[in-house]
Design a protein around this motif. Sequence first.
Motif, PDB file in Angstrom:
ATOM      1  N   ASP A 194      -9.562  -2.894  -1.228  1.00  0.00           N
ATOM      2  CA  ASP A 194      -8.707  -1.789  -1.647  1.00  0.00           C
ATOM      3  C   ASP A 194      -9.530  -0.495  -1.688  1.00  0.00           C
ATOM      4  O   ASP A 194     -10.424  -0.355  -2.524  1.00  0.00           O
ATOM      5  CB  ASP A 194      -8.154  -2.133  -3.035  1.00  0.00           C
ATOM      6  CG  ASP A 194      -7.318  -1.020  -3.616  1.00  0.00           C
ATOM      7  OD1 ASP A 194      -7.226   0.059  -2.979  1.00  0.00           O
ATOM      8  OD2 ASP A 194      -6.747  -1.213  -4.702  1.00  0.00           O
ATOM      9  N   PRO A 195      -9.234   0.456  -0.787  1.00  0.00           N
ATOM     10  CA  PRO A 195     -10.084   1.648  -0.703  1.00  0.00           C
ATOM     11  C   PRO A 195     -10.060   2.493  -1.970  1.00  0.00           C
ATOM     12  O   PRO A 195     -10.992   3.253  -2.226  1.00  0.00           O
ATOM     13  CB  PRO A 195      -9.507   2.428   0.492  1.00  0.00           C
ATOM     14  CG  PRO A 195      -8.142   1.876   0.711  1.00  0.00           C
ATOM     15  CD  PRO A 195      -8.143   0.466   0.182  1.00  0.00           C
ATOM     16  N   THR A 196      -9.010   2.326  -2.783  1.00  0.00           N
ATOM     17  CA  THR A 196      -8.960   3.147  -3.993  1.00  0.00           C
ATOM     18  C   THR A 196      -9.979   2.664  -5.027  1.00  0.00           C
ATOM     19  O   THR A 196     -10.197   3.306  -6.034  1.00  0.00           O
ATOM     20  CB  THR A 196      -7.561   3.141  -4.627  1.00  0.00           C
ATOM     21  OG1 THR A 196      -7.252   1.806  -5.032  1.00  0.00           O
ATOM     22  CG2 THR A 196      -6.509   3.616  -3.647  1.00  0.00           C
ATOM     23  N   SER A 224     -10.003   3.079   8.883  1.00  0.00           N
ATOM     24  CA  SER A 224     -11.360   3.600   8.702  1.00  0.00           C
ATOM     25  C   SER A 224     -11.794   3.140   7.315  1.00  0.00           C
ATOM     26  O   SER A 224     -11.095   3.379   6.338  1.00  0.00           O
ATOM     27  CB  SER A 224     -11.335   5.127   8.778  1.00  0.00           C
ATOM     28  OG  SER A 224     -12.584   5.656   8.404  1.00  0.00           O
ATOM     29  N   PHE A 225     -12.912   2.461   7.228  1.00  0.00           N
ATOM     30  CA  PHE A 225     -13.313   1.863   5.956  1.00  0.00           C
ATOM     31  C   PHE A 225     -14.326   2.745   5.237  1.00  0.00           C
ATOM     32  O   PHE A 225     -15.191   3.354   5.874  1.00  0.00           O
ATOM     33  CB  PHE A 225     -13.900   0.476   6.207  1.00  0.00           C
ATOM     34  CG  PHE A 225     -12.928  -0.460   6.858  1.00  0.00           C
ATOM     35  CD1 PHE A 225     -11.936  -1.078   6.099  1.00  0.00           C
ATOM     36  CD2 PHE A 225     -12.955  -0.696   8.223  1.00  0.00           C
ATOM     37  CE1 PHE A 225     -11.011  -1.927   6.695  1.00  0.00           C
ATOM     38  CE2 PHE A 225     -12.032  -1.543   8.828  1.00  0.00           C
ATOM     39  CZ  PHE A 225     -11.066  -2.156   8.062  1.00  0.00           C
ATOM     40  N   PRO A 226     -14.238   2.799   3.913  1.00  0.00           N
ATOM     41  CA  PRO A 226     -15.202   3.600   3.152  1.00  0.00           C
ATOM     42  C   PRO A 226     -16.637   3.146   3.427  1.00  0.00           C
ATOM     43  O   PRO A 226     -16.901   1.947   3.530  1.00  0.00           O
ATOM     44  CB  PRO A 226     -14.821   3.335   1.693  1.00  0.00           C
ATOM     45  CG  PRO A 226     -13.386   2.932   1.737  1.00  0.00           C
ATOM     46  CD  PRO A 226     -13.209   2.203   3.033  1.00  0.00           C
ATOM     47  N   TRP A 286     -16.912  -0.986   2.618  1.00  0.00           N
ATOM     48  CA  TRP A 286     -15.970  -1.565   1.641  1.00  0.00           C
ATOM     49  C   TRP A 286     -14.708  -1.942   2.401  1.00  0.00           C
ATOM     50  O   TRP A 286     -14.017  -1.080   2.938  1.00  0.00           O
ATOM     51  CB  TRP A 286     -15.666  -0.522   0.572  1.00  0.00           C
ATOM     52  CG  TRP A 286     -14.748  -0.953  -0.516  1.00  0.00           C
ATOM     53  CD1 TRP A 286     -13.383  -1.069  -0.465  1.00  0.00           C
ATOM     54  CD2 TRP A 286     -15.119  -1.310  -1.859  1.00  0.00           C
ATOM     55  NE1 TRP A 286     -12.897  -1.472  -1.670  1.00  0.00           N
ATOM     56  CE2 TRP A 286     -13.928  -1.627  -2.551  1.00  0.00           C
ATOM     57  CE3 TRP A 286     -16.337  -1.393  -2.539  1.00  0.00           C
ATOM     58  CZ2 TRP A 286     -13.925  -2.023  -3.890  1.00  0.00           C
ATOM     59  CZ3 TRP A 286     -16.322  -1.780  -3.877  1.00  0.00           C
ATOM     60  CH2 TRP A 286     -15.128  -2.088  -4.542  1.00  0.00           C
ATOM     61  N   GLU A 307       0.849  -1.183   0.000  1.00  0.00           N
ATOM     62  CA  GLU A 307       0.000   0.000   0.000  1.00  0.00           C
ATOM     63  C   GLU A 307       0.887   1.237   0.000  1.00  0.00           C
ATOM     64  O   GLU A 307       2.029   1.181   0.442  1.00  0.00           O
ATOM     65  CB  GLU A 307      -0.845   0.034   1.270  1.00  0.00           C
ATOM     66  CG  GLU A 307      -1.879  -1.052   1.356  1.00  0.00           C
ATOM     67  CD  GLU A 307      -2.445  -1.146   2.766  1.00  0.00           C
ATOM     68  OE1 GLU A 307      -2.260  -0.192   3.552  1.00  0.00           O
ATOM     69  OE2 GLU A 307      -3.043  -2.177   3.070  1.00  0.00           O
ATOM     70  N   ASN A 333     -13.191  -6.656  -2.456  1.00  0.00           N
ATOM     71  CA  ASN A 333     -13.458  -5.438  -3.220  1.00  0.00           C
ATOM     72  C   ASN A 333     -14.923  -5.396  -3.622  1.00  0.00           C
ATOM     73  O   ASN A 333     -15.296  -5.643  -4.772  1.00  0.00           O
ATOM     74  CB  ASN A 333     -12.547  -5.366  -4.444  1.00  0.00           C
ATOM     75  CG  ASN A 333     -11.120  -5.049  -4.033  1.00  0.00           C
ATOM     76  OD1 ASN A 333     -10.889  -4.392  -3.012  1.00  0.00           O
ATOM     77  ND2 ASN A 333     -10.160  -5.518  -4.800  1.00  0.00           N
ATOM     78  N   ARG A 356      -5.013   7.940   3.543  1.00  0.00           N
ATOM     79  CA  ARG A 356      -6.468   7.807   3.568  1.00  0.00           C
ATOM     80  C   ARG A 356      -7.031   8.332   2.258  1.00  0.00           C
ATOM     81  O   ARG A 356      -6.708   9.440   1.838  1.00  0.00           O
ATOM     82  CB  ARG A 356      -7.075   8.598   4.718  1.00  0.00           C
ATOM     83  CG  ARG A 356      -8.589   8.426   4.805  1.00  0.00           C
ATOM     84  CD  ARG A 356      -9.137   9.164   5.989  1.00  0.00           C
ATOM     85  NE  ARG A 356      -9.204  10.579   5.755  1.00  0.00           N
ATOM     86  CZ  ARG A 356     -10.336  11.251   5.496  1.00  0.00           C
ATOM     87  NH1 ARG A 356     -11.475  10.599   5.437  1.00  0.00           N
ATOM     88  NH2 ARG A 356     -10.326  12.549   5.310  1.00  0.00           N
ATOM     89  N   TRP A 363     -19.030  -3.817  -1.941  1.00  0.00           N
ATOM     90  CA  TRP A 363     -19.789  -3.185  -0.864  1.00  0.00           C
ATOM     91  C   TRP A 363     -20.626  -4.255  -0.169  1.00  0.00           C
ATOM     92  O   TRP A 363     -21.370  -4.983  -0.832  1.00  0.00           O
ATOM     93  CB  TRP A 363     -20.723  -2.106  -1.409  1.00  0.00           C
ATOM     94  CG  TRP A 363     -20.027  -0.916  -1.993  1.00  0.00           C
ATOM     95  CD1 TRP A 363     -19.867  -0.633  -3.320  1.00  0.00           C
ATOM     96  CD2 TRP A 363     -19.413   0.158  -1.271  1.00  0.00           C
ATOM     97  NE1 TRP A 363     -19.181   0.554  -3.465  1.00  0.00           N
ATOM     98  CE2 TRP A 363     -18.895   1.061  -2.220  1.00  0.00           C
ATOM     99  CE3 TRP A 363     -19.247   0.444   0.093  1.00  0.00           C
ATOM    100  CZ2 TRP A 363     -18.219   2.222  -1.868  1.00  0.00           C
ATOM    101  CZ3 TRP A 363     -18.581   1.600   0.444  1.00  0.00           C
ATOM    102  CH2 TRP A 363     -18.074   2.475  -0.527  1.00  0.00           C
ATOM    103  N   ALA A 416     -13.141   1.839  -4.055  1.00  0.00           N
ATOM    104  CA  ALA A 416     -14.454   1.912  -3.402  1.00  0.00           C
ATOM    105  C   ALA A 416     -15.355   2.920  -4.112  1.00  0.00           C
ATOM    106  O   ALA A 416     -15.621   3.998  -3.606  1.00  0.00           O
ATOM    107  CB  ALA A 416     -14.282   2.279  -1.938  1.00  0.00           C
TER     108      ALA A 416
END
Lengths: 337, 369
Positions: B129-131, B113-115, B126, A38, B21, A108, B23, B133
Amino acid sequence: MAATNVEVWQHATVVDVQDVAAGIRRIVLEPALPKTAEPGAHIDLKVRIAGQEDRRSYSIVDSADGGRRLALSVLKAPASRGGSEFMHTLAAGDTLEVTQPLQNFPLRVGAEQYILLAGGIGVTAMINMARVLKAVKADYRMVYAGRSRDAMAYLDRLREEHGDRLQVHVDDEATSLQVGELVAGADMDTELYMCGPIRLMDAVRRAWTERELPVANLRYETFGNSGWYDPEEFVVRIPRLGIEATVGQGRSMLEALEEAGADMMFDCRKGECGLCEVRVLALAGAIDHRDVFYSERQQHAAEKMCCCVSRAVTSGTGAQSDAVPGRGPAVVTIDVS
Amino acid sequence: MTAAVQTASSTTHKVMGHPLNAWYVAGWDHEVTRKPMARRIANRPLALYRTEDGKAVALADACWHRLAPLSMGKTMGKDGIQCPYHGIVYNSAGRCVSMPAQETINPSATVPSFPVVERHRYVWVWLGDPTRADPDLVPDMHQMDSPEWAGDGETIHADCNYQLVLDNLMDLTHEEFVHSSSIGQEELSESDFVVSHEGNTVTVTRWMHNIDAPPFWLKNMRDKFPGFEGKVDRWQIITFQAPSTICIDVGVAKAGTGAPEGDRSQGVNGFVMNTISPETDRSCHYFWAFMRNYRLDSQLITTQLRDGVHGVFGEDEEMLKAQQQAIDANPDYEFYNLNIDAGGMWVRRLIERMLVAEGRMASAVQAGI
Ligand SMILES: Cc1cc2nc3c(=O)[nH]c(=O)nc-3n(C[C@H](O)[C@H](O)[C@H](O)COP(=O)(O)OP(=O)(O)OC[C@H]3O[C@@H](n4cnc5c(N)ncnc54)[C@H](O)[C@@H]3O)c2cc1C
Ligand code: FES
Ligand code: FES
Ligand SMILES: [Fe+2]
């Protein structure tokens, strides 16, 4: 983030080395147990220094193909104990022990606005962040400061990837970074991520606090070894234990005390946790606080210091210009827990 | 590893891994409040709460310091939550904003912290991978909050791998056996069905012509057409959206009035909305609702339908739990497939593709064995 920092050690093979700036070498590894890194992640690895095994951390500049190829970039540190020198001896085909990516500096996704600030070799921690922010179409700006252009790695590549979003400041071209201006460009919804020399980061922290911006939006990682002063040899005493030790230029006070037989407590060894705190009883000279654990007020009071990174220097006034290494050594008298 | 995994020709995993990956519903909108709550989704314990502005937040439910559950703490200030143990305060981004007994903050003190997206009366989270979301990837469940539909639902905590619930919903022939007193009838297993798939969806369509309405549907017909008697045409159009949402277009219309051709005016139409969030490898949160597009103003019908479906799904819940227990008690036996499993098999294939794309196929399947 405890969960992501389980250390999994593995072999890695060096597949490529290349100089990318004066004193900075890019080293590409193929780890045995690939894992995507990451943004903000680093690996720990085992180095050999004078026949002894030691451990160093390096940020992951690129993580290609699901982490099958990890690129690091290592600056040959001036007064090195030998870690970065060892890294510069690596050649394609060599193997070493490395961890899977570790994460103490997570990015973030979802902030209104980002500033990425890289000082010198600190750029290694910011490159992957910038790439991700671009990919998610975030509103970001990357600010990259260095002493001279030939010592700044990845300038061309960053210019190509980020165009006008990249802002470059070079000391010897008289375009030095003005921290006040930089922070004035931030507002309540801006997250600033930085990695660079402690002086730069201190200045940013001060400006950030003065503007009363949310402290939690200022994110940084310390590489754990730069200070306000050049390192000098100094003397540390613990009267209660009858210990007196000389701390050489390339060693830390914590190491010197451990070697002298003091039973020392510590955790991070990079000035963040405060567990290595010692009480200062007397001082001939000044303290070069290199930690981020104490507030400015506490550092000023000079009653305690984090002995893993902070040092004593010969400066009667505490001003850098008053440091007189030749007149030394500085002497710090302490007690420990 | 069991034989089921080694059989290369069959991909009928008994314990299915879940993509990250994607929701997943973490809770109903009304469940997430200023008082933090604990819920485990996709093997990740979460602390869920709302900020002062009402924004839903999902943090990892383990404090950075000593991993105490943040869900036992209390919300603080505009968007913060305080660890119940030594008082570290985090903001909604998971950043420490105050640390006990020191003037500075350790820069590495964060919790993930999750989306989160709030949509269709649910709070979605989500965990991958947060990118990636993208809120546009939230499954279409628009009947949940459209003015043209009315209804309500509940949550079942099902003691089984989430795939067993998906299997259950993709093949409704089981209604004849499991739900014989309410919606089951023998025409279900006798009638033909058509399976199709496109992109990340699978559809199973079944029409039953000129049949008697089972008790549940007779009551619904009489709600709309008081005193209704006679034969009906019945439909079930099951649509799966990967990885774990199934909306079922169900209804009956007076026989021969053109419902199969598209004129449903002489019938009653409902949507069974189902979305399943894996909890552990052997348990899941099964969020369902029954929505209808007639007599929208009747709270009585809303309550009756919810209670009716509650009873029906209670029968599934029992079967699913018993099935999971039998699976675990017989690790050396495999699954075999029938023609009626076609819908479920497509579901599995789409999920497996997601797992492969995440590079988690092998580990995701093995974890469950
Ligand atoms: C998370 C993380 C990521 C990092 N990423 C990178 C990276 O991408 N690239 C990179 O080049 N480096 C990176 N570093 C720094 C790296 O781990 C090494 O510290 C660096 O290579 C220097 O190691 P060395 O053994 O050569 O030098 P050191 O012996 O560690 O010396 C470096 C400098 O610090 C002074 N010094 C040495 N020890 C102390 C001490 N204990 N107290 C005070 N001053 C001291 C020395 O005099 C010298 O000026 C990272 C560090 C961390 C913690
Ligand atoms: S050991 Fe963590 S600050 Fe020194
Ligand atoms: S466990 Fe949360 S503050 Fe100590
Ligand atoms: Fe059922």
